[in-house]
Motif scaffolding. Structure first.
Motif, PDB file in Angstrom:
ATOM      1  N   LEU A 109      57.458 -22.550 -48.167  1.00 33.49           N
ATOM      2  CA  LEU A 109      57.691 -21.153 -48.543  1.00 33.49           C
ATOM      3  C   LEU A 109      58.362 -21.065 -49.903  1.00 33.49           C
ATOM      4  CD1 LEU A 109      59.049 -19.465 -45.272  1.00 33.49           C
ATOM      5  CD2 LEU A 109      57.064 -18.719 -46.557  1.00 33.49           C
ATOM      6  N   LEU A 110      59.401 -21.848 -50.070  1.00 30.97           N
ATOM      7  CA  LEU A 110      60.174 -21.821 -51.308  1.00 30.97           C
ATOM      8  C   LEU A 110      59.357 -22.337 -52.488  1.00 30.97           C
ATOM      9  CD1 LEU A 110      62.948 -21.277 -52.587  1.00 30.97           C
ATOM     10  CD2 LEU A 110      63.584 -23.618 -52.007  1.00 30.97           C
ATOM     11  N   ASN A 111      58.637 -23.414 -52.262  1.00 28.70           N
ATOM     12  CA  ASN A 111      57.852 -24.042 -53.319  1.00 28.70           C
ATOM     13  C   ASN A 111      56.781 -23.093 -53.848  1.00 28.70           C
ATOM     14  OD1 ASN A 111      56.085 -25.702 -54.850  1.00 28.70           O
ATOM     15  ND2 ASN A 111      56.780 -27.498 -53.725  1.00 28.70           N
ATOM     16  N   LEU A 112      55.984 -22.542 -52.930  1.00 29.04           N
ATOM     17  CA  LEU A 112      54.882 -21.665 -53.343  1.00 29.04           C
ATOM     18  C   LEU A 112      55.395 -20.368 -53.966  1.00 29.04           C
ATOM     19  CD1 LEU A 112      52.461 -22.181 -50.337  1.00 29.04           C
ATOM     20  CD2 LEU A 112      52.038 -22.820 -52.704  1.00 29.04           C
ATOM     21  N   SER A 113      56.432 -19.798 -53.348  1.00 33.26           N
ATOM     22  CA  SER A 113      56.963 -18.538 -53.846  1.00 33.26           C
ATOM     23  C   SER A 113      57.552 -18.705 -55.248  1.00 33.26           C
ATOM     24  CB  SER A 113      58.032 -18.005 -52.883  1.00 33.26           C
ATOM     25  OG  SER A 113      58.596 -16.821 -53.385  1.00 33.26           O
ATOM     26  N   LYS A 114      58.256 -19.789 -55.457  1.00 33.74           N
ATOM     27  CA  LYS A 114      58.858 -20.031 -56.770  1.00 33.74           C
ATOM     28  C   LYS A 114      57.769 -20.277 -57.817  1.00 33.74           C
ATOM     29  CE  LYS A 114      62.353 -20.731 -59.538  1.00 33.74           C
ATOM     30  NZ  LYS A 114      63.219 -19.601 -59.950  1.00 33.74           N
ATOM     31  N   SER A 115      56.720 -20.962 -57.412  1.00 33.20           N
ATOM     32  CA  SER A 115      55.630 -21.263 -58.350  1.00 33.20           C
ATOM     33  C   SER A 115      54.865 -20.005 -58.744  1.00 33.20           C
ATOM     34  CB  SER A 115      54.669 -22.269 -57.719  1.00 33.20           C
ATOM     35  OG  SER A 115      55.331 -23.473 -57.409  1.00 33.20           O
ATOM     36  N   ILE A 116      54.638 -19.107 -57.779  1.00 30.32           N
ATOM     37  CA  ILE A 116      53.795 -17.932 -58.027  1.00 30.32           C
ATOM     38  C   ILE A 116      54.613 -16.738 -58.526  1.00 30.32           C
ATOM     39  CG2 ILE A 116      52.224 -16.273 -56.941  1.00 30.32           C
ATOM     40  CD1 ILE A 116      51.443 -18.506 -54.982  1.00 30.32           C
ATOM     41  N   PHE A 117      55.764 -16.489 -57.907  1.00 28.43           N
ATOM     42  CA  PHE A 117      56.539 -15.283 -58.210  1.00 28.43           C
ATOM     43  C   PHE A 117      57.847 -15.573 -58.940  1.00 28.43           C
ATOM     44  CE2 PHE A 117      54.114 -14.484 -54.295  1.00 28.43           C
ATOM     45  CZ  PHE A 117      53.414 -13.343 -54.651  1.00 28.43           C
ATOM     46  N   ASP A 118      58.186 -16.827 -59.113  1.00 29.68           N
ATOM     47  CA  ASP A 118      59.431 -17.233 -59.752  1.00 29.68           C
ATOM     48  C   ASP A 118      60.665 -16.710 -59.020  1.00 29.68           C
ATOM     49  OD1 ASP A 118      60.843 -18.694 -61.633  1.00 29.68           O
ATOM     50  OD2 ASP A 118      61.105 -16.963 -62.959  1.00 29.68           O
ATOM     51  N   ARG A 119      60.570 -16.604 -57.715  1.00 27.50           N
ATOM     52  CA  ARG A 119      61.723 -16.250 -56.879  1.00 27.50           C
ATOM     53  C   ARG A 119      61.472 -16.716 -55.448  1.00 27.50           C
ATOM     54  NH1 ARG A 119      61.415  -9.691 -55.913  1.00 27.50           N
ATOM     55  NH2 ARG A 119      59.154  -9.450 -56.062  1.00 27.50           N
ATOM     56  N   SER A 120      62.539 -16.747 -54.685  1.00 25.66           N
ATOM     57  CA  SER A 120      62.433 -17.222 -53.304  1.00 25.66           C
ATOM     58  C   SER A 120      61.692 -16.221 -52.432  1.00 25.66           C
ATOM     59  CB  SER A 120      63.837 -17.466 -52.727  1.00 25.66           C
ATOM     60  OG  SER A 120      63.772 -17.724 -51.348  1.00 25.66           O
ATOM     61  N   ALA A 121      61.074 -16.720 -51.381  1.00 23.18           N
ATOM     62  CA  ALA A 121      60.352 -15.851 -50.448  1.00 23.18           C
ATOM     63  C   ALA A 121      61.291 -15.220 -49.428  1.00 23.18           C
ATOM     64  CB  ALA A 121      59.256 -16.642 -49.725  1.00 23.18           C
ATOM     65  N   PHE A 122      62.562 -15.617 -49.427  1.00 20.00           N
ATOM     66  CA  PHE A 122      63.509 -15.102 -48.434  1.00 20.00           C
ATOM     67  C   PHE A 122      64.894 -14.994 -49.058  1.00 20.00           C
ATOM     68  CE2 PHE A 122      62.565 -19.598 -47.946  1.00 20.00           C
ATOM     69  CZ  PHE A 122      63.790 -20.190 -48.180  1.00 20.00           C
ATOM     70  N   LYS A 123      65.671 -14.040 -48.519  1.00 17.39           N
ATOM     71  CA  LYS A 123      67.040 -13.852 -49.011  1.00 17.39           C
ATOM     72  C   LYS A 123      68.037 -14.719 -48.246  1.00 17.39           C
ATOM     73  CE  LYS A 123      65.990  -9.006 -50.082  1.00 17.39           C
ATOM     74  NZ  LYS A 123      66.292  -7.585 -49.749  1.00 17.39           N
ATOM     75  N   SER A 124      67.778 -14.913 -46.976  1.00 16.52           N
ATOM     76  CA  SER A 124      68.698 -15.695 -46.141  1.00 16.52           C
ATOM     77  C   SER A 124      67.919 -16.558 -45.156  1.00 16.52           C
ATOM     78  CB  SER A 124      69.645 -14.771 -45.348  1.00 16.52           C
ATOM     79  OG  SER A 124      70.396 -13.956 -46.219  1.00 16.52           O
ATOM     80  N   VAL A 125      68.580 -17.597 -44.687  1.00 18.88           N
ATOM     81  CA  VAL A 125      67.965 -18.514 -43.731  1.00 18.88           C
ATOM     82  C   VAL A 125      68.881 -18.668 -42.522  1.00 18.88           C
ATOM     83  CG1 VAL A 125      67.132 -20.855 -43.311  1.00 18.88           C
ATOM     84  CG2 VAL A 125      66.832 -19.819 -45.554  1.00 18.88           C
ATOM     85  N   ILE A 126      68.320 -18.516 -41.334  1.00 20.53           N
ATOM     86  CA  ILE A 126      69.045 -18.807 -40.102  1.00 20.53           C
ATOM     87  C   ILE A 126      68.393 -20.044 -39.486  1.00 20.53           C
ATOM     88  CG2 ILE A 126      69.664 -18.023 -37.787  1.00 20.53           C
ATOM     89  CD1 ILE A 126      69.627 -15.179 -38.818  1.00 20.53           C
ATOM     90  N   VAL A 127      69.158 -21.112 -39.392  1.00 16.13           N
ATOM     91  CA  VAL A 127      68.627 -22.385 -38.903  1.00 16.13           C
ATOM     92  C   VAL A 127      69.267 -22.707 -37.554  1.00 16.13           C
ATOM     93  CG1 VAL A 127      68.253 -24.816 -39.417  1.00 16.13           C
ATOM     94  CG2 VAL A 127      68.446 -23.157 -41.284  1.00 16.13           C
TER      95      VAL A 127
END
Length: 548
Positions: A163-181
């Motif tokens: 998610l992070l890789n593709l979003s950063k490559s295409i939109f230059d930002r993260s696909a999510f604001k927060s992560v619950i693990v």
């Protein structure tokens, strides 16, 4: 046997035979004469059963009666060398079929990493770039990025990364604001839950026994929501029920016993009573803590204060307010009822995200005429004023009570035995109201300032007599419970004792009658089946009957 075959060898040979004969005789019904073992293996092959499945369930070779007939609906499946179902390459490449226009369908060989599919979810679900392009690229887009994502710890190198890789490559930002693990849930033995180990109870019987909300609260308040491991035990669910839900139900039951039957609006109480003001401040602290923690996705920190609040509500506020619910002072009684109802309604809203079923049940019972259809359609409560000074003073008062009870215990004097004085250090500032609460809780006549904390354990004849009377009242209350009388039931109390006992009881007649709800208070012969007690030499026999 030496130079013989294993069951797996036979399975492989049977598989080769079946796939070969099926390919040679398409759309044909084939009769095969064989022994029991090849027959059983053929059926397993047709169903895609693996050798691991056979071993796990305990392999036994059961011979069928000679001449028995079995139908085997054989369908060629993508399989590995052991003729086990396997949908991976290269086995899946052998699967082809005809579509509606008689074209041969095959797998497309140029497939990217499978994590690409899940990693592209954040934009692909909105059909970007073919639709919603402007909204997806907008600064304050409602579609992108997501407020939060939630998955297991094992996904940090898979879905989270893609998610992070593709979003950063295409939109230059993260696909999510927060992560619950969430971390792994272990069995009671401390090992990872596993079907092969069977180190966990069946889900549905567990839910039916303890309730879904007990399981939800256990998990959401555990270290698992911070990516840590947690061992699951049924005992933990039992404790959630006892310490939270049973206590909460007891609070409602007591409230409902004295609450007016007609429905009314739920209002913010304006009571001046110290217990009411303290409990409302505690409620506002709870709302603030839960709201702040939920806003930052700290689910454990959001849920745990609920348990502490229910403990305060049940074991301190309600216990200290019991007499107010029964009192003849209608103004104070109404203040206690209004405060309790307001707290229960608001608490149901705060609990709703964590224990939705319990919260809904409580809300429906106390919501009143202004309530909406469901607690889950309610507005989130906003914290009101918090009296920090009162909160701190109540903490001090409760600590003094703990100290006083400890001193009583060391002296071997029961709480039902009144004492003269409890003295606390003059460095502690207490209001008159809190001093009265301490006096009542410790069963002392006076609370005053001094140089150190101590309790006067000297027993006068008057104090001893009052202690005897309180023991007598306790015995009557126990009998009421055995007779299954409700708190609203009045009784006829008959007492048989000597002149000294009668004189002692008469000195406290009104107090006894009020405490045990005796509409009729009389002396006389009680007959067989009466309760007999000896309280420090004062012998009594008594009987109670529900007043019709």
């Amino acid at each position: 046997m030496p130079d013989g075959e294993s069951v797996e060898d036979v399975k492989r040979r049977v598989g080769e035979f079946f796939y070969d004969i099926d390919a040679k005789h398409v759309d044909s019904r084939i009769l095969i004469v064989t022994h029991g073992l090849p027959l059983r293996l053929a059926i397993n092959i047709a169903n895609g059963v693996t050798l691991r499945d056979l071993v796990r369930h305990g392999w036994t070779d059961i011979s069928d009666p000679t001449g028995s007939v079995h139908e085997c609906k054989f369908v060629p499946l993508p399989h590995n060398e052991s003729f086990e179902l396997d949908l991976h390459r290269p086995y899946i490449d052998e699967v082809t079929w005809k579509n509606d226009i008689d074209e041969t369908m095959r797998r497309i060989p140029e497939v990217f990493d499978v994590w690409y599919d899940s990693g592209s979810m954040s934009f692909a679900q909105n059909h970007y770039p073919f639709e919603n392009k402007e909204e997806m690229l907008a600064t304050n887009s409602k579609l992108f990025p997501a407020d939060f994502i939630a998955e297991g710890l094992d996904q940090t190198r898979g879905w989270f990364y893609s998610l992070l890789n593709l979003s950063k490559s295409i939109f230059d930002r993260s696909a999510f604001k927060s992560v619950i693990v969430n971390g792994l849930i272990l069995g009671e033995d401390g090992r990872k839950m596993s079907k092969s180990l069977q180190n966990y109870p069946d889900l549905m019987p567990t839910v039916e026994k303890y309730g879904a909300d007990a399981l939800r609260y256990f998990l959401v308040s555990s270290p698992a929501v911070r990516g840590e491991e947690v061992a699951f035990t049924e005992k933990a669910l039992d404790e959630v029920n006892k310490k939270l839900f049973n206590r909460l139900e007891n609070v409602f039951t007591f409230y409902n016993t004295y609450a007016p039957q007609e429905e009314s609006s739920v209002v913010l109480p304006g009571s001046k009573h110290v217990l009411d003001r303290w409990m409302v401040s505690r409620l506002n602290i709870l709302i603030l803590e839960v709201t702040t923690s939920l806003d930052t996705n700290q689910l454990d920190r959001a849920s745990r204060p609920i348990a502490d609040f229910i403990d305060d509500l049940s074991t301190w506020y309600l216990r200290r307010s019991r007499d107010r619910f029964k009192a003849e002072d209608e103004v104070d009684k109404q203040a206690a009822l209004e405060t309790t109802r307001y707290i229960l309604v608001t608490l149901a809203k705060v609990m709703a995200p964590f224990v939705p079923f319990i919260a809904e049940d409580l809300y429906q019972k106390v919501k009143g005429v202004d309530g909406v259809e469901s607690v889950h359609l309610e507005n989130w409560p906003v914290p009101g004023e918090i009296d920090s000074t009162l909160i701190e003073s109540m903490v001090s008062a409760r600590k003094l009570v703990e100290t006083g009870l400890m001193l009583r215990s060391k002296a071997g004097i029961k709480v039902r035995q009144p004492l003269a004085t409890f003295t606390y250090a003059d460095s502690t500032t207490l209001s008159v109201e809190l001093a009265e609460i301490i006096a009542d809780e410790l069963n002392v006549k006076k609370v005053e300032k001094g140089s150190l904390v101590q309790i006067d354990t000297e027993l006068t004849l008057e104090l001893k007599a009052e202690g005897q009377v309180r023991e007598f009242m306790r015995a009557i209350q126990e009998t009421r419970k055995k007779e299954e009388l409700s708190p609203s039931d009045y009784i006829v109390l008959t007492i048989e004792t000597d002149d000294v006992g009668k004189e002692t009881i008469e000195n406290y007649r009104d107090m006894i009658a009020y405490a045990v709800q005796a509409a009729v208070f009389e002396y006389g012969k009680v007959g067989e089946g009466a309760q007999e007690i000896d309280i420090d030499g004062m012998k009594l026999r008594f009987n109670i009957v529900k007043k019709g």
